[in-house]
Design an enzyme around this catalytic site. Structure first.
Site, PDB file in Angstrom:
ATOM      1  N   LYS A 102      12.528 -14.306 -22.026  1.00  0.00           N
ATOM      2  CA  LYS A 102      13.351 -13.096 -22.027  1.00  0.00           C
ATOM      3  C   LYS A 102      13.503 -12.504 -20.632  1.00  0.00           C
ATOM      4  O   LYS A 102      14.624 -12.192 -20.200  1.00  0.00           O
ATOM      5  CB  LYS A 102      12.736 -12.068 -22.988  1.00  0.00           C
ATOM      6  CG  LYS A 102      13.571 -10.821 -23.181  1.00  0.00           C
ATOM      7  CD  LYS A 102      13.066  -9.976 -24.328  1.00  0.00           C
ATOM      8  CE  LYS A 102      11.718  -9.352 -24.096  1.00  0.00           C
ATOM      9  NZ  LYS A 102      10.573 -10.135 -24.547  1.00  0.00           N
ATOM     10  N   THR A 131      13.002 -14.033 -17.749  1.00  0.00           N
ATOM     11  CA  THR A 131      13.725 -15.007 -16.943  1.00  0.00           C
ATOM     12  C   THR A 131      15.228 -14.911 -17.210  1.00  0.00           C
ATOM     13  O   THR A 131      16.046 -14.944 -16.279  1.00  0.00           O
ATOM     14  CB  THR A 131      13.217 -16.431 -17.255  1.00  0.00           C
ATOM     15  OG1 THR A 131      11.812 -16.477 -16.996  1.00  0.00           O
ATOM     16  CG2 THR A 131      13.923 -17.467 -16.412  1.00  0.00           C
ATOM     17  N   ARG A 191      10.288  -3.831 -16.523  1.00  0.00           N
ATOM     18  CA  ARG A 191       8.986  -3.174 -16.585  1.00  0.00           C
ATOM     19  C   ARG A 191       8.027  -3.774 -15.565  1.00  0.00           C
ATOM     20  O   ARG A 191       8.201  -4.910 -15.136  1.00  0.00           O
ATOM     21  CB  ARG A 191       8.374  -3.348 -17.982  1.00  0.00           C
ATOM     22  CG  ARG A 191       9.120  -2.633 -19.090  1.00  0.00           C
ATOM     23  CD  ARG A 191       8.590  -3.044 -20.442  1.00  0.00           C
ATOM     24  NE  ARG A 191       8.782  -4.474 -20.667  1.00  0.00           N
ATOM     25  CZ  ARG A 191       8.096  -5.194 -21.534  1.00  0.00           C
ATOM     26  NH1 ARG A 191       7.139  -4.635 -22.246  1.00  0.00           N
ATOM     27  NH2 ARG A 191       8.348  -6.484 -21.680  1.00  0.00           N
ATOM     28  N   LYS A 209      -1.070 -14.390 -20.515  1.00  0.00           N
ATOM     29  CA  LYS A 209       0.311 -14.553 -20.073  1.00  0.00           C
ATOM     30  C   LYS A 209       0.450 -15.012 -18.633  1.00  0.00           C
ATOM     31  O   LYS A 209       1.367 -15.745 -18.276  1.00  0.00           O
ATOM     32  CB  LYS A 209       1.058 -13.220 -20.267  1.00  0.00           C
ATOM     33  CG  LYS A 209       2.553 -13.325 -20.102  1.00  0.00           C
ATOM     34  CD  LYS A 209       3.208 -11.999 -20.490  1.00  0.00           C
ATOM     35  CE  LYS A 209       4.716 -12.096 -20.395  1.00  0.00           C
ATOM     36  NZ  LYS A 209       5.372 -10.841 -20.783  1.00  0.00           N
ATOM     37  N   ALA A 214       5.207  -3.245 -26.084  1.00  0.00           N
ATOM     38  CA  ALA A 214       6.096  -2.973 -27.215  1.00  0.00           C
ATOM     39  C   ALA A 214       5.400  -3.104 -28.559  1.00  0.00           C
ATOM     40  O   ALA A 214       5.929  -2.652 -29.570  1.00  0.00           O
ATOM     41  CB  ALA A 214       7.302  -3.908 -27.170  1.00  0.00           C
ATOM     42  N   PHE A 230       8.724  -8.034 -26.333  1.00  0.00           N
ATOM     43  CA  PHE A 230       8.553  -8.841 -27.539  1.00  0.00           C
ATOM     44  C   PHE A 230       9.880  -9.014 -28.279  1.00  0.00           C
ATOM     45  O   PHE A 230      10.946  -8.999 -27.678  1.00  0.00           O
ATOM     46  CB  PHE A 230       7.460  -8.257 -28.436  1.00  0.00           C
ATOM     47  CG  PHE A 230       6.099  -8.294 -27.798  1.00  0.00           C
ATOM     48  CD1 PHE A 230       5.578  -9.473 -27.290  1.00  0.00           C
ATOM     49  CD2 PHE A 230       5.325  -7.140 -27.674  1.00  0.00           C
ATOM     50  CE1 PHE A 230       4.325  -9.526 -26.692  1.00  0.00           C
ATOM     51  CE2 PHE A 230       4.071  -7.181 -27.082  1.00  0.00           C
ATOM     52  CZ  PHE A 230       3.568  -8.380 -26.599  1.00  0.00           C
ATOM     53  N   PHE A 270      16.071 -26.549 -23.210  1.00  0.00           N
ATOM     54  CA  PHE A 270      15.036 -27.430 -22.670  1.00  0.00           C
ATOM     55  C   PHE A 270      15.550 -28.874 -22.676  1.00  0.00           C
ATOM     56  O   PHE A 270      16.423 -29.220 -23.481  1.00  0.00           O
ATOM     57  CB  PHE A 270      13.759 -27.329 -23.515  1.00  0.00           C
ATOM     58  CG  PHE A 270      12.932 -26.108 -23.235  1.00  0.00           C
ATOM     59  CD1 PHE A 270      11.707 -26.212 -22.590  1.00  0.00           C
ATOM     60  CD2 PHE A 270      13.372 -24.849 -23.611  1.00  0.00           C
ATOM     61  CE1 PHE A 270      10.940 -25.082 -22.328  1.00  0.00           C
ATOM     62  CE2 PHE A 270      12.619 -23.717 -23.358  1.00  0.00           C
ATOM     63  CZ  PHE A 270      11.393 -23.838 -22.709  1.00  0.00           C
ATOM     64  N   TRP A 293      16.403 -20.850 -15.510  1.00  0.00           N
ATOM     65  CA  TRP A 293      15.106 -21.246 -14.956  1.00  0.00           C
ATOM     66  C   TRP A 293      15.303 -22.328 -13.900  1.00  0.00           C
ATOM     67  O   TRP A 293      14.714 -22.284 -12.824  1.00  0.00           O
ATOM     68  CB  TRP A 293      14.186 -21.756 -16.069  1.00  0.00           C
ATOM     69  CG  TRP A 293      12.756 -21.939 -15.626  1.00  0.00           C
ATOM     70  CD1 TRP A 293      11.743 -21.050 -15.748  1.00  0.00           C
ATOM     71  CD2 TRP A 293      12.198 -23.096 -14.980  1.00  0.00           C
ATOM     72  NE1 TRP A 293      10.582 -21.568 -15.218  1.00  0.00           N
ATOM     73  CE2 TRP A 293      10.839 -22.829 -14.738  1.00  0.00           C
ATOM     74  CE3 TRP A 293      12.724 -24.319 -14.578  1.00  0.00           C
ATOM     75  CZ2 TRP A 293       9.986 -23.737 -14.123  1.00  0.00           C
ATOM     76  CZ3 TRP A 293      11.871 -25.238 -13.950  1.00  0.00           C
ATOM     77  CH2 TRP A 293      10.521 -24.951 -13.742  1.00  0.00           C
TER      78      TRP A 293
END
Length: 552
Positions: free
Chosen positions: A69, A71, A92, A103, A269, A297, A378, A406
């Site tokens: 998200k 990215t 954020r 993470k 969140a 999230f 992907f 990405w």
């Protein structure tokens, strides 16, 4: 292929003064923190004139396969810049807890990152430290007031200390045990800093005056008669505001492609409202024609709170929503293990797609906002799998755009950018999920049935008592902030996909009077996470030249 950290470290950022100049800001408009970071004055958001269009990036329910998200948010911003739009991305700040926990870094990935990545992920400009200090100053003043005679008659204390670290050992503590000269013994505990009400307050305040007023309204405890005691009665708000004076100002940085980025605030969140600050968003809207922001999230958490809490308080109206998904994650929602995601499996994908479709339907039908699905592709995704996602989304009247930000940065986000621009020109009838004047239970039920897809809500006796008390005290006519697992629409993390017929259990309710909402805690949600068996901290290091490695 180079790692994310290598890409970021080889990129030479522009001086933050040059980034400011892209927004028509002079050196007098910014407060530099070195060459690549700056604080922006709160006066920018008060400027008169046209505001930009606000775009929210949200996602499907998270899985270990990842969605990307942040990215996507960054890559979309770079994509908009590439097609000639004046854009600002508003994000954020990462918490040290997840950075050193599961993470790792939270500044995007690949060629879609905000920089200086190491600074943003670690101490940045000290905002979180200031929030923790203000939180703990209030805690110290509460206990000192009780020790010095308890003139306000505080019988029970509900304010907890905080630390910006995942530390399960601090969830439950008994303090003040040194004897009569060392305090009054009581059961206590710590929250992670991002769960502090002060984090929520800072992210919802619009000025120092508003910040101070909100701090004064914080309920710190109750008297024997059940009357709330506030930080204002302890005369704590002035000193707390002094600690937060600079933290209140949004931070200006940039993406790898030199797109201006405002990074400020960071409530989780799943236990808070999960959005960057109102000050950051409103400042960005004054500086850019398009503002791309995200909420934490899945859309059932961050997006719901962004729309029902942040937009309501700040008077914001989004122009469009991007829902991020991956084929891999949808196959996990369809029952596959993470080790089975590399092969085509249309059956599992079809079983998992309802998760995406419910999030999209909520954005379109509950909140009445134009939406697009961004699929992070992907190499293992097959054409047949992509076609299935496109087909199912088309049935809801929503376009699907493949994102390769990405690997390609802004170039991989150009098609998504064009679709977002198109959606922003559509008229929308943005509305909330519920009327804030409804009783607390009716607001909770609206969220559970309309957004989660659940059947009903159950309450523990403790929650029943707390809700009745809050409504009697006049706290009932506020939005509700649901504290719920991020891994399911339900309050059971094991219920993947789009479960139906479930009941959400509210076990506790409490007032965040300064933030302006009631928090409903469901399931086994915790306000102090723990570290995993192998924390990310074990892989983070710094060499003799000061180069940090392992943040991803």
């Amino acid at each position: 292929m180079k790692t994310d950290i290598e890409i970021a470290q080889e990129t030479i950022p522009e001086n933050v003064k040059d980034i400011a100049a892209k927004l028509a800001l002079t050196e007098d408009d910014i407060e530099c923190y070195g060459k690549y970071k700056a604080k922006l004055p709160l006066t920018i958001m008060e400027r008169k004139g046209k505001e930009g269009k606000l775009v929210l990036v949200t996602a499907i329910t998270p899985t270990p396969a990842g969605e990307g998200k942040t990215t996507t948010t960054i890559g979309l911003s770079d994509g908009l810049k590439r097609i000639g739009k004046k854009v600002v991305v508003a994000l954020r700040e990462p918490s040290l807890g997840p950075v050193f926990g599961i993470k790792g870094g939270a500044a995007g990935g690949g060629y879609a990152q905000v920089i200086p990545m190491e600074d943003i992920n670690l101490h940045f400009t000290g905002d979180f430290h200031a929030i923790g200090a203000a939180n703990n100053l209030l805690a110290a003043m509460i206990d000192n007031h009780i020790f010095q005679g308890n003139g306000l008659g505080i019988e029970s204390v509900v304010w907890r200390r905080c630390v910006d670290m995942n530390d399960r050992q601090l969830r439950f503590v008994r303090d003040g045990l040194g004897g009569p000269k060392d305090g009054v013994p009581r059961d206590d505990g710590y929250d992670i800093t991002v769960a502090s009400e002060i984090m929520a307050i800072l992210c919802l305040a619009t000025s120092l005056t508003d910040l101070k007023a909100r701090l004064a309204r914080i309920v710190v405890g109750y008297t024997k008669e059940g009357t709330p005691v506030t930080a204002g009665q302890l005369k704590a708000e002035g000193a707390m505001c002094a600690l937060l004076k600079d933290a209140m100002k949004p931070n200006l940085v940039q993406t790898l492609e030199g797109t201006p980025a405002i990074v400020h605030g960071g409530p989780f969140a799943n236990i808070a409202h999960g959005c960057n600050s109102v000050a950051a968003t409103k400042t960005a809207l004054k500086l850019g024609d398009y503002v791309i922001t995200e909420a934490g999230f899945g859309a059932d958490l961050g997006a719901e709170k962004f729309l029902d809490i942040k937009c309501r308080f700040a008077g914001l109206k989004p122009s469009a929503v991007v829902v991020v998904a991956t084929v891999r994650a949808l196959k996990m929602h369809g029952g596959l293990d993470k080790t089975q995601l590399g092969s085509e499996n249309l059956e599992a994908l079809e079983k998992g797609l309802p998760n995406l479709l419910r999030h999209v339907k909520n954005m379109k039908e509950v909140y009445r906002l134009p939406a697009v699905v961004a699929v992070n592709r992907f190499p293992t995704d097959t054409d047949a799998e992509i076609e299935l996602v496109i087909k199912k989304c088309r049935e809801l009247g929503v376009n699907t755009v493949l994102s390769t930000v990405w690997a390609e940065g802004g170039k991989g986000g150009e098609e998504l950018a064009k679709e977002v621009v198109r959606l922003c020109e559509e008229k929308n009838e943005f509305t909330y999920c519920y009327d804030e004047k409804l009783p607390i239970k009716e607001k909770i039920k609206a969220i559970v049935t309309k957004v989660y897809g659940g059947k009903d809500v159950a309450y523990t006796p403790e929650a029943e008592e707390e809700i009745a008390k809050l409504e009697k005290l006049g706290f009932g006519k506020t939005p509700v902030c649901m504290a719920k697992t991020q891994y399911s629409f339900s309050d059971d993390a094991k219920l993947l996909g789009a479960p139906e017929g479930f009941t959400v259990t509210v076990r506790k309710a409490r007032i965040s009077a300064g933030a302006g909402f009631v928090v409903a805690l469901t399931g086994a949600i915790l306000t102090m996470p723990g570290l995993p068996k192998v924390p990310a901290a074990e892989k983070i290091d710094v060499d003799a030249d000061g180069k940090i490695t392992g943040l991803f």
